[in-house]
Design a protein around this motif. Structure first.
Motif, mmCIF file in Angstrom:
data_model
loop_
_atom_site.group_PDB
_atom_site.id
_atom_site.type_symbol
_atom_site.label_atom_id
_atom_site.label_comp_id
_atom_site.label_asym_id
_atom_site.label_seq_id
_atom_site.Cartn_x
_atom_site.Cartn_y
_atom_site.Cartn_z
ATOM 1 N N VAL A 144 0.922 -1.206 -0.103
ATOM 2 C CA VAL A 144 -0.032 -0.129 -0.106
ATOM 3 C C VAL A 144 0.823 1.284 0.068
ATOM 4 O O VAL A 144 0.607 2.151 -0.689
ATOM 5 N N LEU A 145 2.048 1.301 0.942
ATOM 6 C CA LEU A 145 2.986 2.421 0.858
ATOM 7 C C LEU A 145 3.695 2.523 -0.334
ATOM 8 O O LEU A 145 3.531 3.763 -0.857
ATOM 9 N N GLU A 146 3.966 1.620 -1.115
ATOM 10 C CA GLU A 146 4.644 1.628 -2.258
ATOM 11 C C GLU A 146 3.861 2.160 -3.522
ATOM 12 O O GLU A 146 4.265 2.741 -4.105
ATOM 13 N N ALA A 147 2.418 1.710 -3.322
ATOM 14 C CA ALA A 147 1.721 2.371 -4.271
ATOM 15 C C ALA A 147 1.605 3.968 -4.162
ATOM 16 O O ALA A 147 1.298 4.561 -5.217
ATOM 17 N N LYS A 148 1.650 4.423 -3.031
ATOM 18 C CA LYS A 148 1.485 5.888 -2.846
ATOM 19 C C LYS A 148 2.981 6.595 -2.906
ATOM 20 O O LYS A 148 2.741 7.728 -3.215
#
Length: 272
Positions: A94-98
């Motif tokens: 999720v963090l990587e997507a942001k």
């Protein structure tokens, strides 16, 4: 019974007799041991070797963890409840997507970019000295008045004199007009390769093309429009306004020419 007691008494008084008997008859010892403990239950050398193989030496035992070692390790570890607060692989996804990649970040403005931009910008105090739209409109009205005055004496003026007069007026009004000569190698403007003279000024943050001519007719409008398009393409900037300054519209219906020019984004200033 008396005989056994006598024998016991003799042996107690002379134990060496017993030693002599056992030495002469050692099997008596083995029989006695067999009666006390069966031989098959006694450990053999092989049994001792097997036990020794399973045991560890004192040197090996030094590598074993002690209770104190476990306490130190426990102090460093976290409990299951504490581990619930740890980021999981899903959380990282999720963090990587942001987040953005290094390649994407290359397009971001850096502090150095901001410094360069800041050096090119002006402060609010400096901007107070800039011409406003009202100043621009006042300047245009003054130019129109001057054109009217010059138009009254047009019979005494040639085109070059008119251009010089208008440029002097623009300078007095604070309009710094730069004459730029660009080479149109494709013939986009006049139909054949040629040098193109374009007068440009910047006022109130706007880039303005000024066309000064002794007279203008309908056929001149497309050429002026192509000049604008050519300049924007060559300079890679947007031209905000195109102003034509002339004492005379060479057409039976001047108002129609002005309307056509307006539709093309061209303003004509001339004595009404």
């Amino acid at each position: 019974m008396m005989a056994e007691e006598e024998i016991k008494k003799v042996l107690m008084q002379n134990p060496s007799i017993l030693i002599d008997v056992l030495t002469a008859k050692p099997e008596i010892i083995y029989e006695a041991l067999a009666r006390l403990t069966p031989w098959q239950n006694l450990p053999t050398k092989d049994d001792i070797r097997r036990i020794e193989d399973k045991m560890v030496t004192k040197d090996e035992a030094k590598n074993f963890a002690t209770k104190d070692d476990l306490k130190v390790l426990e102090a460093k570890m976290v409990t299951k409840d504490e581990a619930k607060n740890f980021a999981t692989k899903d959380d990282l996804k999720v963090l990587e997507a942001k987040m953005v990649t290094k390649d994407e970040a290359k397009n971001f403005a850096t502090k150095d970019d901001l410094k360069v931009l800041e050096a090119k910008m002006v402060t609010k105090d400096e901007a107070k000295n800039f011409a406003t739209k009202d100043d621009l409109n006042k300047a245009i009205r003054k130019i129109e008045t001057t054109i009217t005055a010059l138009g009254a004496r047009w019979g005494l003026l040639n085109e070059n004199t008119f251009r010089i007069g208008i440029n002097d007026i623009l300078k007095d009004l604070g309009w710094k007009v730069s004459e730029e000569v660009l080479y149109d190698k494709t013939g986009y403007i006049y139909g054949e390769p040629s040098d193109v003279e374009i007068d440009v000024t910047v006022r109130d943050g706007q880039t303005i093309i000024i066309e000064i001519t002794s007279a203008i007719k309908r056929g001149d409008l497309p050429i002026i429009l192509r000049k604008r398009e050519f300049y924007e393409k060559e300079k890679k900037i947007k031209v905000d306004r195109v102003i034509v300054i002339t004492p005379f519209i060479h057409d039976k219906y001047p108002d129609r020419v002005k309307a056509m020019a307006k539709d093309m984004g061209i303003e004509i200033l001339y004595p009404e």
